[in-house]
Design a protein around this motif. Structure first.
Motif, mmCIF file in Angstrom:
data_model
loop_
_atom_site.group_PDB
_atom_site.id
_atom_site.type_symbol
_atom_site.label_atom_id
_atom_site.label_comp_id
_atom_site.label_asym_id
_atom_site.label_seq_id
_atom_site.Cartn_x
_atom_site.Cartn_y
_atom_site.Cartn_z
ATOM 1 N N ILE A 73 0.846 -1.191 0.000
ATOM 2 C CA ILE A 73 0.000 0.000 0.000
ATOM 3 C C ILE A 73 0.881 1.240 0.000
ATOM 4 C CG2 ILE A 73 -0.211 0.064 2.538
ATOM 5 C CD1 ILE A 73 -3.117 1.028 2.121
ATOM 6 N N SER A 74 0.475 2.245 -0.749
ATOM 7 C CA SER A 74 1.215 3.505 -0.792
ATOM 8 C C SER A 74 0.224 4.638 -1.047
ATOM 9 C CB SER A 74 2.295 3.463 -1.880
ATOM 10 O OG SER A 74 1.699 3.281 -3.158
ATOM 11 N N ARG A 75 0.687 5.848 -0.874
ATOM 12 C CA ARG A 75 -0.183 7.001 -1.102
ATOM 13 C C ARG A 75 0.611 8.150 -1.678
ATOM 14 N NH1 ARG A 75 -2.997 8.413 4.250
ATOM 15 N NH2 ARG A 75 -3.760 10.233 3.084
ATOM 16 N N ASP A 76 -0.078 9.004 -2.407
ATOM 17 C CA ASP A 76 0.491 10.233 -2.955
ATOM 18 C C ASP A 76 -0.442 11.360 -2.526
ATOM 19 O OD1 ASP A 76 1.354 12.398 -4.436
ATOM 20 O OD2 ASP A 76 1.781 11.201 -6.211
ATOM 21 N N ASN A 77 -0.067 12.075 -1.477
ATOM 22 C CA ASN A 77 -0.954 13.119 -0.954
ATOM 23 C C ASN A 77 -1.093 14.291 -1.920
ATOM 24 O OD1 ASN A 77 -1.508 11.655 1.339
ATOM 25 N ND2 ASN A 77 -0.069 12.773 2.645
ATOM 26 N N ALA A 78 -0.119 14.469 -2.804
ATOM 27 C CA ALA A 78 -0.229 15.544 -3.800
ATOM 28 C C ALA A 78 -1.312 15.226 -4.830
ATOM 29 C CB ALA A 78 1.104 15.749 -4.494
ATOM 30 N N LYS A 79 -1.592 13.935 -5.014
ATOM 31 C CA LYS A 79 -2.608 13.516 -5.986
ATOM 32 C C LYS A 79 -3.880 13.015 -5.313
ATOM 33 C CE LYS A 79 0.723 12.193 -9.577
ATOM 34 N NZ LYS A 79 1.209 11.102 -10.458
ATOM 35 N N ASP A 80 -3.924 13.072 -3.984
ATOM 36 C CA ASP A 80 -5.096 12.588 -3.238
ATOM 37 C C ASP A 80 -5.450 11.159 -3.643
ATOM 38 O OD1 ASP A 80 -6.997 15.747 -3.073
ATOM 39 O OD2 ASP A 80 -5.160 15.057 -2.099
ATOM 40 N N THR A 81 -4.451 10.321 -3.718
ATOM 41 C CA THR A 81 -4.636 8.961 -4.211
ATOM 42 C C THR A 81 -3.883 7.971 -3.341
ATOM 43 O OG1 THR A 81 -4.894 9.769 -6.480
ATOM 44 C CG2 THR A 81 -4.408 7.428 -6.201
ATOM 45 N N VAL A 82 -4.516 6.819 -3.118
ATOM 46 C CA VAL A 82 -3.868 5.704 -2.442
ATOM 47 C C VAL A 82 -3.871 4.513 -3.401
ATOM 48 C CG1 VAL A 82 -6.005 4.925 -1.329
ATOM 49 C CG2 VAL A 82 -3.796 4.333 -0.320
ATOM 50 N N TYR A 83 -2.829 3.709 -3.299
ATOM 51 C CA TYR A 83 -2.639 2.590 -4.226
ATOM 52 C C TYR A 83 -2.510 1.273 -3.457
ATOM 53 C CZ TYR A 83 -1.193 6.520 -7.152
ATOM 54 O OH TYR A 83 -1.139 7.721 -7.813
ATOM 55 N N LEU A 84 -2.843 0.208 -4.138
ATOM 56 C CA LEU A 84 -2.570 -1.131 -3.631
ATOM 57 C C LEU A 84 -1.960 -1.944 -4.760
ATOM 58 C CD1 LEU A 84 -2.848 -2.957 -1.107
ATOM 59 C CD2 LEU A 84 -4.923 -3.890 -2.167
#
Length: 125
Positions: free
Chosen positions: A70-81
């Motif tokens: 799991i990761s996230r990019d707060n600049a893109k308001d997105t979380v990934y799996l």
């Protein structure tokens, strides 16, 4: 109010990979701990992974450790799996979840502030 939209689900063969994305709209994404849950047919919704609001803490269910990230990019308001080495038992609808300022340990299905509508992942044998 936060709205969550998952994408990236689909059909994949066992051993393959998929990356799910969850885009958030609304305010203060960076203040939310984000998680992924899944629900297989006839089963209860279960926790898969969580990441805190800074991205500095993560937690996984034992069955996906070493295979999912799991990761996230707060600049893109997105979380990934990122899901690797998929097995048929991973087949489920995957839901994105958000809880404000929560610890990753507290991300239970009964304690979520916002849910996405889900994306289906099917792993064929």
């Amino acid at each position: 109010q936060v709205q969550l939209a998952e994408s990236g689900g689909g059909l994949v063969q066992a051993g393959g990979s998929l990356r799910l994305s969850c885009s958030a709209s609304g305010r203060s994404f960076s203040s939310y701990t984000m998680g992924w849950f899944r629900q297989a047919p006839g089963k209860e919704r279960e926790f898969v992974a969580a990441i805190n609001w800074t991205g500095g803490s993560t937690r996984y269910v034992d069955s996906v450790k070493g295979r999912f990230t799991i990761s996230r990019d707060n600049a893109k308001d997105t979380v990934y799996l990122q899901m690797n080495s998929l097995i048929p038992e991973d087949t489920a609808v995957y839901y994105c979840a958000a809880r404000r300022y929560a610890t990753t340990q507290s991300m239970g299905a009964g304690a979520i502030d916002y849910w996405g509508k889900g994306t289906l992942v099917t792993v064929s044998s």
